[in-house]
Motif scaffolding. Structure first.
Motif, PDB file in Angstrom:
ATOM      1  N   LEU A  35       3.443 -19.170  39.674  1.00 47.52           N
ATOM      2  CA  LEU A  35       2.170 -18.597  39.231  1.00 47.52           C
ATOM      3  C   LEU A  35       2.341 -18.263  37.635  1.00 47.52           C
ATOM      4  O   LEU A  35       3.262 -17.529  37.184  1.00 47.52           O
ATOM      5  N   GLN A  36       1.419 -18.730  36.955  1.00 45.91           N
ATOM      6  CA  GLN A  36       1.572 -18.771  35.595  1.00 45.91           C
ATOM      7  C   GLN A  36       0.453 -17.519  35.000  1.00 45.91           C
ATOM      8  O   GLN A  36      -0.662 -17.492  34.954  1.00 45.91           O
ATOM      9  N   LEU A  37       1.327 -16.575  34.450  1.00 40.73           N
ATOM     10  CA  LEU A  37       0.626 -15.400  33.787  1.00 40.73           C
ATOM     11  C   LEU A  37       0.673 -15.316  32.270  1.00 40.73           C
ATOM     12  O   LEU A  37       1.863 -15.746  31.698  1.00 40.73           O
ATOM     13  N   SER A  38      -0.649 -15.119  31.623  1.00 39.01           N
ATOM     14  CA  SER A  38      -0.482 -14.917  30.047  1.00 39.01           C
ATOM     15  C   SER A  38      -0.833 -13.556  30.034  1.00 39.01           C
ATOM     16  O   SER A  38      -1.939 -13.016  30.509  1.00 39.01           O
ATOM     17  N   PHE A  39      -0.505 -13.052  28.927  1.00 40.77           N
ATOM     18  CA  PHE A  39      -0.677 -11.594  28.409  1.00 40.77           C
ATOM     19  C   PHE A  39      -1.535 -11.671  27.063  1.00 40.77           C
ATOM     20  O   PHE A  39      -1.060 -12.319  26.153  1.00 40.77           O
ATOM     21  N   ILE A  40      -2.730 -10.990  27.017  1.00 42.91           N
ATOM     22  CA  ILE A  40      -3.380 -10.932  25.957  1.00 42.91           C
ATOM     23  C   ILE A  40      -3.833  -9.714  25.644  1.00 42.91           C
ATOM     24  O   ILE A  40      -3.650  -8.607  26.345  1.00 42.91           O
ATOM     25  N   ASP A  41      -4.345  -9.394  24.261  1.00 41.94           N
ATOM     26  CA  ASP A  41      -4.909  -8.195  23.787  1.00 41.94           C
ATOM     27  C   ASP A  41      -6.232  -8.045  24.129  1.00 41.94           C
ATOM     28  O   ASP A  41      -6.955  -8.641  24.691  1.00 41.94           O
ATOM     29  N   LYS A  45      -6.525 -12.280  22.347  1.00 43.65           N
ATOM     30  CA  LYS A  45      -5.690 -13.259  21.573  1.00 43.65           C
ATOM     31  C   LYS A  45      -4.130 -12.985  22.380  1.00 43.65           C
ATOM     32  O   LYS A  45      -3.799 -11.777  22.850  1.00 43.65           O
ATOM     33  N   ALA A  46      -3.313 -14.048  22.320  1.00 44.29           N
ATOM     34  CA  ALA A  46      -1.979 -13.805  22.960  1.00 44.29           C
ATOM     35  C   ALA A  46      -1.150 -12.657  22.432  1.00 44.29           C
ATOM     36  O   ALA A  46      -1.341 -12.255  21.321  1.00 44.29           O
ATOM     37  N   SER A  47      -0.621 -11.756  23.323  1.00 41.84           N
ATOM     38  CA  SER A  47      -0.011 -10.520  22.863  1.00 41.84           C
ATOM     39  C   SER A  47       1.437 -10.395  23.596  1.00 41.84           C
ATOM     40  O   SER A  47       1.046 -10.191  25.008  1.00 41.84           O
ATOM     41  N   ALA A  48       2.287 -10.110  23.137  1.00 39.01           N
ATOM     42  CA  ALA A  48       3.563 -10.021  24.053  1.00 39.01           C
ATOM     43  C   ALA A  48       3.475  -8.654  24.512  1.00 39.01           C
ATOM     44  O   ALA A  48       3.048  -7.439  24.089  1.00 39.01           O
ATOM     45  N   ILE A  49       4.161  -8.690  25.721  1.00 37.00           N
ATOM     46  CA  ILE A  49       4.582  -7.400  26.234  1.00 37.00           C
ATOM     47  C   ILE A  49       5.978  -7.243  26.456  1.00 37.00           C
ATOM     48  O   ILE A  49       6.800  -7.999  26.628  1.00 37.00           O
ATOM     49  N   THR A  50       6.221  -5.638  26.060  1.00 37.19           N
ATOM     50  CA  THR A  50       7.752  -5.522  26.196  1.00 37.19           C
ATOM     51  C   THR A  50       8.194  -4.601  27.441  1.00 37.19           C
ATOM     52  O   THR A  50       7.288  -3.546  27.676  1.00 37.19           O
ATOM     53  N   VAL A  51       9.034  -4.987  27.904  1.00 37.37           N
ATOM     54  CA  VAL A  51       9.270  -4.075  29.344  1.00 37.37           C
ATOM     55  C   VAL A  51      10.865  -3.747  29.281  1.00 37.37           C
ATOM     56  O   VAL A  51      11.734  -4.509  28.817  1.00 37.37           O
ATOM     57  N   VAL A 147      -3.397 -16.899  35.535  1.00 38.51           N
ATOM     58  CA  VAL A 147      -3.900 -15.383  35.408  1.00 38.51           C
ATOM     59  C   VAL A 147      -3.625 -14.832  33.850  1.00 38.51           C
ATOM     60  O   VAL A 147      -2.697 -14.815  33.378  1.00 38.51           O
ATOM     61  N   LYS A 148      -4.962 -14.244  33.432  1.00 33.37           N
ATOM     62  CA  LYS A 148      -4.924 -13.620  32.047  1.00 33.37           C
ATOM     63  C   LYS A 148      -4.948 -12.183  32.306  1.00 33.37           C
ATOM     64  O   LYS A 148      -5.604 -11.571  33.121  1.00 33.37           O
ATOM     65  N   ILE A 149      -3.922 -11.390  31.733  1.00 32.32           N
ATOM     66  CA  ILE A 149      -3.486 -10.065  31.811  1.00 32.32           C
ATOM     67  C   ILE A 149      -3.927  -9.349  30.372  1.00 32.32           C
ATOM     68  O   ILE A 149      -3.095  -9.604  29.560  1.00 32.32           O
ATOM     69  N   THR A 150      -4.974  -8.475  30.500  1.00 32.42           N
ATOM     70  CA  THR A 150      -4.815  -7.710  29.103  1.00 32.42           C
ATOM     71  C   THR A 150      -4.288  -6.336  29.276  1.00 32.42           C
ATOM     72  O   THR A 150      -4.437  -5.731  30.030  1.00 32.42           O
TER      73      THR A 150
END
Length: 151
Positions: A35-41, A45-51, A147-150
Protein backbone atom coordinates in the motif's frame (compact mmCIF):
# COMPACT_ATOMS: atom_id res chain seq x y z
CA UNK A 1 24.62 -22.87 -52.15
CA UNK A 2 25.09 -25.09 -49.10
CA UNK A 3 25.63 -22.02 -46.95
CA UNK A 4 22.36 -20.50 -48.13
CA UNK A 5 20.42 -23.70 -47.30
CA UNK A 6 22.14 -23.92 -43.92
CA UNK A 7 21.26 -20.33 -43.01
CA UNK A 8 17.60 -20.87 -44.04
CA UNK A 9 17.51 -24.03 -41.94
CA UNK A 10 18.95 -22.20 -38.91
CA UNK A 11 16.43 -19.35 -39.26
CA UNK A 12 13.58 -21.88 -39.50
CA UNK A 13 14.78 -23.71 -36.36
CA UNK A 14 15.12 -20.44 -34.43
CA UNK A 15 11.57 -19.39 -35.35
CA UNK A 16 10.23 -22.82 -34.47
CA UNK A 17 11.86 -22.73 -31.02
CA UNK A 18 10.49 -19.22 -30.35
CA UNK A 19 6.97 -20.31 -31.35
CA UNK A 20 7.19 -23.20 -28.89
CA UNK A 21 7.84 -20.77 -26.01
CA UNK A 22 4.96 -18.43 -26.83
CA UNK A 23 2.40 -20.52 -24.94
CA UNK A 24 4.37 -20.64 -21.68
CA UNK A 25 3.13 -18.58 -18.74
CA UNK A 26 5.40 -15.71 -17.72
CA UNK A 27 4.36 -15.74 -14.02
CA UNK A 28 5.27 -12.08 -13.55
CA UNK A 29 2.77 -10.67 -11.05
CA UNK A 30 1.02 -7.40 -11.91
CA UNK A 31 -0.19 -6.90 -8.38
CA UNK A 32 1.59 -6.19 -5.13
CA UNK A 33 0.83 -6.27 -1.43
CA UNK A 34 2.38 -2.82 -0.89
CA UNK A 35 0.00 0.00 0.00
CA UNK A 36 1.60 3.26 -1.16
CA UNK A 37 1.08 6.26 1.15
CA UNK A 38 2.06 9.85 0.28
CA UNK A 39 2.12 12.66 2.81
CA UNK A 40 1.15 16.17 1.74
CA UNK A 41 0.63 19.55 3.38
CA UNK A 42 -2.60 21.57 3.30
CA UNK A 43 -1.54 23.11 -0.06
CA UNK A 44 -1.29 19.66 -1.68
CA UNK A 45 2.51 19.63 -1.89
CA UNK A 46 4.68 16.73 -0.75
CA UNK A 47 5.50 17.17 2.92
CA UNK A 48 7.62 14.91 5.08
CA UNK A 49 6.33 13.60 8.38
CA UNK A 50 8.66 13.00 11.33
CA UNK A 51 7.84 10.17 13.72
CA UNK A 52 9.29 8.91 16.97
CA UNK A 53 7.87 5.51 15.98
CA UNK A 54 5.37 3.92 13.66
CA UNK A 55 3.18 1.17 15.07
CA UNK A 56 1.28 -1.10 12.68
CA UNK A 57 -1.62 -3.29 13.78
CA UNK A 58 -3.06 -5.84 11.37
CA UNK A 59 -0.27 -5.35 8.88
CA UNK A 60 2.12 -7.86 7.51
CA UNK A 61 4.46 -9.49 10.04
CA UNK A 62 7.44 -8.41 7.94
CA UNK A 63 6.79 -4.69 8.34
CA UNK A 64 10.02 -3.12 9.57
CA UNK A 65 10.26 -1.29 12.88
CA UNK A 66 10.37 2.43 12.11
CA UNK A 67 11.76 4.74 14.78
CA UNK A 68 13.06 8.30 14.69
CA UNK A 69 12.42 8.70 10.96
CA UNK A 70 11.27 11.32 8.49
CA UNK A 71 9.60 10.36 5.22
CA UNK A 72 7.19 11.75 2.61
CA UNK A 73 6.17 8.37 1.19
CA UNK A 74 5.67 5.01 2.84
CA UNK A 75 5.04 1.49 1.54
CA UNK A 76 3.03 -0.72 3.88
CA UNK A 77 2.79 -4.47 3.17
CA UNK A 78 -0.75 -5.74 3.66
CA UNK A 79 -1.64 -9.10 5.15
CA UNK A 80 -3.68 -11.27 2.72
CA UNK A 81 -5.28 -13.04 5.71
CA UNK A 82 -6.64 -9.79 7.17
CA UNK A 83 -8.87 -6.96 5.93
CA UNK A 84 -7.86 -4.06 8.20
CA UNK A 85 -4.60 -2.25 8.87
CA UNK A 86 -4.10 0.44 11.49
CA UNK A 87 -1.10 2.76 11.43
CA UNK A 88 -0.21 4.82 14.50
CA UNK A 89 2.25 7.64 13.81
CA UNK A 90 3.74 8.51 17.19
CA UNK A 91 5.17 12.03 17.05
CA UNK A 92 6.73 14.10 19.80
CA UNK A 93 3.54 16.03 20.64
CA UNK A 94 0.75 13.80 19.31
CA UNK A 95 -0.30 10.46 17.90
CA UNK A 96 -1.99 10.44 14.50
CA UNK A 97 -3.61 7.25 13.30
CA UNK A 98 -5.36 5.89 10.27
CA UNK A 99 -7.34 2.68 9.93
CA UNK A 100 -7.89 1.31 6.43
CA UNK A 101 -10.12 -1.52 5.25
CA UNK A 102 -9.28 -3.58 2.19
CA UNK A 103 -10.23 -6.77 0.39
CA UNK A 104 -7.66 -9.48 -0.39
CA UNK A 105 -8.84 -11.90 -3.06
CA UNK A 106 -6.75 -14.88 -4.14
CA UNK A 107 -6.96 -15.63 -7.84
CA UNK A 108 -5.40 -18.09 -10.21
CA UNK A 109 -3.98 -16.30 -13.25
CA UNK A 110 -2.37 -19.47 -14.63
CA UNK A 111 -2.15 -22.99 -13.11
CA UNK A 112 1.61 -23.02 -13.74
CA UNK A 113 2.08 -19.80 -11.75
CA UNK A 114 -0.02 -20.57 -8.68
CA UNK A 115 -2.25 -18.21 -6.70
CA UNK A 116 -1.80 -14.45 -6.68
CA UNK A 117 -3.48 -12.15 -4.16
CA UNK A 118 -5.39 -9.18 -5.53
CA UNK A 119 -5.83 -6.27 -3.07
CA UNK A 120 -8.62 -3.76 -3.73
CA UNK A 121 -11.54 -1.82 -2.23
CA UNK A 122 -9.27 0.24 0.02
CA UNK A 123 -11.36 2.54 2.22
CA UNK A 124 -10.70 4.79 5.19
CA UNK A 125 -12.41 3.48 8.33
CA UNK A 126 -11.14 6.15 10.72
CA UNK A 127 -8.42 8.77 11.05
CA UNK A 128 -7.44 11.85 12.99
CA UNK A 129 -5.25 13.28 10.20
CA UNK A 130 -6.47 16.53 8.58
CA UNK A 131 -7.58 14.67 5.44
CA UNK A 132 -7.19 11.27 3.80
CA UNK A 133 -7.85 10.75 0.09
CA UNK A 134 -7.97 7.32 -1.52
CA UNK A 135 -6.34 8.04 -4.88
CA UNK A 136 -6.42 4.46 -6.15
CA UNK A 137 -8.29 1.72 -4.25
CA UNK A 138 -6.47 -1.10 -6.09
CA UNK A 139 -2.88 -2.17 -5.38
CA UNK A 140 -0.76 -2.57 -8.49
CA UNK A 141 3.02 -2.44 -8.82
CA UNK A 142 2.73 0.39 -11.40
CA UNK A 143 0.87 2.70 -8.98
CA UNK A 144 2.99 5.16 -7.00
CA UNK A 145 0.25 6.42 -4.62
CA UNK A 146 -2.84 4.70 -3.23
CA UNK A 147 -3.54 7.06 -0.33
CA UNK A 148 -2.73 10.76 0.14
CA UNK A 149 -2.57 11.88 3.77
CA UNK A 150 -2.71 15.56 4.65
CA UNK A 151 -0.91 16.35 7.92
Amino acid sequence: MKLKKLSKCLVFLALLSLAGCADEATCIPENTDLLQLSFIDENGKASAITVVSLEVEGGNDYFPIIQDSTFSTLSVPLNPLDSVVQLNFVQESEINSITLNYRATPRLSDPKCGLETFFNEIETESTNFIDVEIVNPVLNKDITTNVKITH
